[in-house]
Write a protein that holds these residues in place. Structure first.
Motif, PDB file in Angstrom:
ATOM      1  N   ASP A 117      -1.423   0.845   2.016  1.00  0.00           N
ATOM      2  CA  ASP A 117      -1.588   1.400   0.629  1.00  0.00           C
ATOM      3  C   ASP A 117      -2.679   2.585   0.494  1.00  0.00           C
ATOM      4  O   ASP A 117      -2.279   3.335  -0.261  1.00  0.00           O
ATOM      5  N   GLU A 118      -3.470   2.446   1.259  1.00  0.00           N
ATOM      6  CA  GLU A 118      -4.617   3.708   0.983  1.00  0.00           C
ATOM      7  C   GLU A 118      -3.708   5.052   1.663  1.00  0.00           C
ATOM      8  O   GLU A 118      -4.028   6.032   1.096  1.00  0.00           O
ATOM      9  N   ALA A 119      -3.280   4.771   2.906  1.00  0.00           N
ATOM     10  CA  ALA A 119      -2.345   5.773   3.281  1.00  0.00           C
ATOM     11  C   ALA A 119      -1.378   6.420   2.393  1.00  0.00           C
ATOM     12  O   ALA A 119      -1.301   7.733   2.262  1.00  0.00           O
ATOM     13  N   LEU A 120      -0.469   5.488   1.742  1.00  0.00           N
ATOM     14  CA  LEU A 120       0.376   6.103   0.633  1.00  0.00           C
ATOM     15  C   LEU A 120      -0.276   6.688  -0.359  1.00  0.00           C
ATOM     16  O   LEU A 120       0.160   7.873  -1.112  1.00  0.00           O
ATOM     17  N   ALA A 121      -1.469   6.373  -0.838  1.00  0.00           N
ATOM     18  CA  ALA A 121      -2.371   6.885  -1.833  1.00  0.00           C
ATOM     19  C   ALA A 121      -2.941   8.209  -1.443  1.00  0.00           C
ATOM     20  O   ALA A 121      -2.458   9.207  -2.254  1.00  0.00           O
TER      21      ALA A 121
END
Length: 934
Positions: free
Chosen positions: A584-588
């Motif tokens: 999720d952090e990567a996509l953000a």
């Protein structure tokens, strides 16, 4: 310099009435003393005459002349006015009155006086001369020329009149005509230092600098202490970029006038170009002590402070100049330059625009304005600003070079190349243009041409650290890492504090797997530039490369704290978060990067890879198409004229070319789509790597199989293999996952069955490394010694048998038989290890992938890392256990132990970064459950 007529004491020739004898004698005595320069005695005598005869014209007039000579101008004018009141028709008195008015700064009254003198005496040469000089000072050039022409008509031998007429013509920008006038003056008076000096100025205007220098030297041979000639000669040397000689010239000027502010300032200008900034600053400060309102010195002092890395002090100096002269365009433009240095580009633009409103023909200001706009990524405006600079000054090499930089940043690399070439056509030794030309050729992957451009620059300046560093960059791109490192080292030997080279040197050490040295080099760069987002991000990239993800995140976060809109750092931070399974952090992070640079192909692709890894195939396939726009891929794009097919049109009756674009494993995985395309009614041609042609020869759906390099037949559409899932709208549920879609050649399989001998235990194939050139090889390949736990029993059997060449016979007593299915070993040590552990290796006996497929078909199980062999086994439907790193390739998805792509695959994932031992233990445990006999 304008020659001026001296005021000379001359008695009135026609007195109204003869003076008394005593008065006449007294006047005669006064005139004699006046002519001898005994002004005090002459003044006393004139006053005695006036005591006897208060309205005496000559005494009043000549007493007024003495007052003018003594700089008592107002008193002199009043006395001459009294004399004219006595005799209004005296041309000589009116001429001297005109000179008095001129010295009082009353030019129009002076002109009227000269005109009145000429009415009385039209042939009065001296008045014509002085009147022309006055008109020159009033910038009434046409009238001044006419005045000097009248003098010449009256006195053709007047060298002074010819010389002064040349001065007027020079003011009118008629330098060639001016030179002709000076030549006429010198024909009349060869030893005329003033004319030689003025002629030099006109020659300099014409760009005939060597002739100008010779003319100054001639003037100084006649008059060695001629201040103006010495000063202008030094200025010319400065213009000729002979700055050291210019400094010596100013030193001669200052021996004559040590406290001359202009000479001190000009000397500092030359020192500036010699990079002697401290000495230049001292010179400006001395000039300003003598002349605190010296605007140009304040402005130029700011330029020196800028070079001394004192931006705030520089701005203060420019502001002092602007306080004295609010409309001084140069100070505004120079303040803009410092604001650019500080990254305050919008504020800089305000200054440039103000400067251009005052001085709209400044090509340099337009060029610097273009640089500011480029930094703001307002490329269209920047290009227009450079175009205006070049319209004003078509020979402005630096503007062409800066235009090239902007075009390059705008992605218009071929146009940038043209601009650099134009810069070099104007100035072949423009090192900046040569360096940047090489850089853009490097980006175009035209590496040999890039190296040639850098070499041209190094031929001009072998000690250019920038060119050596840039050449190192190109060698890095070519994979010539040892040479690249040598060039970085050479650049740093010249400029040890060259932080860009230090940072990039870290990159080449990273590629050489010298991680500690790589980080040390980058840390040296950071010590010099601790707040550099680029260097911090580069350190993060290096740590990421060696799976030191937590440390990498710290670097990216520091870089982003300094530059929140740093899209590349955001994207690479996303890659680290993805590697840590913080999806999720990567996509953000990718989303934030794309908000800043939505057209940045590598960011779109990274976002797509993350989505594919998470099983979001619909959006993932779309974003994966950006791969063709990344810098790494662009040079390899096929650029067919035939349209790309992505499922949008019917293929019934059409010929389509499907072609390999990446590695062997990718080709094996996605060639399965040929059958789906054939089912759409297409005639299917598939182009693959030559090493795969044989093993793919029976692939379903293929009408014509070709190896790369073979002549392509005509076709209607084309599609790269890895775009086929998008074209076919593949989801996890619709992956075409047949139990097998490739078959090994029966004859080759029979050969290998015979070669391996009787099967007395399960045969297990091993593959522990992939392509050494794959950037992720260090992450996905396995050190061979890690397999020791798997082959322990085999090793014991091998020890008992100790054959010279291990074969299946060496392992008959073991619970499993192990075989290497790799064609190549990375070192002789690997061969030794295999021998010691009784693992048969067949090496060059595996001619191509068809041989490998046949050998795999003889195995009961293949244990392999993520490489082409894994895909081949899966495509053959053979049982295959794939050992995956903590951060796997996107196609293996997350968490699951099976693969929707290959029904026969079982996945063994690292549970901690780099921990292969735990993976091998689980594999060894699983092996215990295999049947002990085939």
């Amino acid at each position: 310099m304008t020659s001026k007529r001296r005021i000379a004491p001359t008695p009135h020739k026609k007195p109204a009435a003869p003076p008394p004898l005593a008065v006449a004698a007294q006047l005669q005595e006064a005139v004699a003393w006046h002519q001898q320069g005994r002004l005090a005695d002459a003044e006393a005598a004139y006053r005695k005459v006036l005591q006897h005869q208060p309205g005496h014209f000559d005494a009043l007039h000549l007493l007024g002349v003495i007052a003018l000579q003594n700089r008592q101008t107002q008193a002199g004018v009043e006395l001459i006015q009294q004399a004219i009141a006595v005799d209004p028709g005296n041309a000589f008195a009116r001429s001297n009155l005109g000179r008095g008015y001129q010295e009082l700064g009353r030019p129009l009254e002076a002109l009227a006086s000269f005109d009145q003198a000429l009415v009385l005496d039209p042939g009065y040469v001296e008045v014509h001369f002085n009147r022309a000089a006055l008109l020159l000072s009033l910038q009434r050039y046409d009238e001044a020329v006419a005045g000097y022409q009248r003098v010449i008509a009256l006195n053709p031998a007047s060298a002074e009149a010819w010389s002064n007429q040349g001065n007027v013509l020079r003011e009118q920008k008629r330098a060639a005509d001016a030179v002709a006038c000076y030549d006429q003056a010198l024909a009349l008076k060869l030893e005329f230092a003033v004319a030689h000096s003025n002629r030099a100025n006109a020659l300099a205007d014409l760009g005939r600098q060597d002739e100008a220098l010779a003319a100054f030297d001639r003037a100084l041979a006649i008059q060695p202490d001629y201040f103006d000639a010495l000063s202008n000669r030094a200025n010319l040397l400065h213009q000729m970029q002979r700055h050291a000689e210019a400094v010596a010239g100013y030193d001669r000027v200052l021996t004559l006038r040590p406290d001359h502010p202009a000479a001190l300032s000009n000397r500092s200008n030359a020192l500036f170009y010699l990079d002697q900034f401290a000495a230049a600053l001292a010179g400006y400060d001395r000039a300003l002590t003598l002349k605190p309102d010296f605007v140009e010195a304040w402005s130029n002092r700011g330029n020196v402070l800028r070079q001394l890395k004192q931006p705030l002090a520089a701005i203060a100096s420019f502001e002092q100049a602007l306080k004295l002269a609010p409309h001084y365009a140069e100070a505004l433009a120079n303040r803009g330059n410092v604001l650019c240095d500080l990254g305050l580009y919008r504020e800089a633009l305000v200054n440039y625009d103000q400067a251009l409103s005052l001085k709209p023909d400044s090509a340099e200001t337009y060029s610097n304005r273009g640089n500011a706009l480029r930094e703001l990524k307002r490329f269209a405006e920047a290009i227009a600003s450079f175009a205006r600079a070049l319209q004003i000054r078509p020979d402005f090499s630096e503007a062409y070079s800066n235009l090239g930089n902007t075009l390059r940043d705008a992605g218009r690399r071929l146009e940038a190349l043209t601009s650099y070439d134009q810069a070099l056509a104007l100035k072949a030794d423009n090192l900046g243009a040569l360096a940047n030309r090489g850089n853009v050729l490097r980006e175009l992957r035209r590496f040999d041409e890039a190296l040639d451009s850098f070499d041209r620059g190094l031929a001009l300046n072998p000690a250019s650290a920038e060119l050596l560093s840039n050449r190192a960059n190109a060698l890095f791109d070519l994979g010539r890492f040892d040479e690249s490192l040598a060039h970085y080292n050479a650049a740093l030997a010249i400029a040890p504090d060259y932080f860009v080279a230090l940072s990039n040197r870290g990159n080449v050490l990273r590629e050489l797997r010298r991680v500690d040295e790589a980080l040390a080099s980058i840390d040296q760069a950071l010590a010099l530039q601790p707040d550099s987002p680029e260097i911090l991000a580069n350190r993060g990239d290096t740590l990421r490369e060696f799976s030191r993800y937590d440390e990498a995140l710290i670097c990216y976060d520091r870089a982003l704290a300094l530059r929140p809109n740093y899209a590349e750092a955001l994207s690479n931070r996303g890659n680290v978060q993805r590697a840590l399974k913080r999806y999720d952090e990567a996509l953000a992070s990718y989303s934030a990067a794309l908000e800043i640079e939505p057209e940045r192909a590598v960011i779109q692709m990274n976002d797509g890879l993350c989505r594919l890894l998470l099983g979001d195939l619909a959006l993932g396939w779309q974003k994966y198409e950006w791969r063709f726009k990344t810098e790494r891929t662009l040079p390899h794009n096929r650029n067919f004229t035939e349209p790309l097919w992505l499922g949008q049109t019917s293929l019934a009756g059409q010929r389509i070319l499907l072609y390999a674009e990446q590695g062997f494993g990718d080709t094996v995985q996605f060639c399965r789509y040929a059958r789906l395309i054939a089912e759409r009614g297409a005639y299917v041609m598939v182009e693959v790597q030559p090493a795969l042609k044989s093993v793919l020869s029976g692939l379903a759906g293929v009408d014509h199989l070709l190896a790369q390099g073979e002549t392509l037949p005509a076709f209607d559409y084309q599609c790269p293999l890895l775009s086929l899932p998008l074209a076919c709208s593949t989801t996890l549920a619709t992956i075409p996952a047949a139990p097998s879609y490739l078959q090994a050649d029966p004859a080759r399989t029979a050969f290998w069955q015979d070669r391996l001998g009787p099967r007395n235990a399960p045969r297990i194939g091993l593959a522990w490394t992939g392509n050494v050139n794959n950037r992720n090889d260090h992450n996905r390949s396995l050190p061979l010694e890690k397999l020791a736990g798997l082959v322990a029993a085999q090793a014991q059997a091998a020890t008992r048998a100790t054959p010279a060449t291990p074969t299946a016979e060496t392992a008959r007593a073991a619970p499993q038989q192990f075989f290497s299915v790799q064609k190549e070993l990375r070192s002789a040590a690997e061969g030794t290890w295999l021998t010691q552990h009784g693992v048969a290796h067949f090496g060059e006996q595996l001619q191509d992938f068809a041989d490998t497929a046949a050998l795999i078909s003889c195995m009961d199980l293949l244990i392999t890392v993520d490489t082409a062999v894994a895909h081949l086994a899966g495509a053959l439907g053979r049982p295959v256990w794939i050992l995956l790193p903590y951060n796997p390739d996107w196609r293996w998805l997350t968490e699951r132990e099976d693969s929707p792509w290959y029904p026969s695959v079982r996945l063994f994932r690292q549970s901690a970064i780099g921990d292969w031992d735990e993976v091998i233990r689980r594999v060894a445990d699983s092996l215990q459950h295999l049947p002990t006999a085939a």
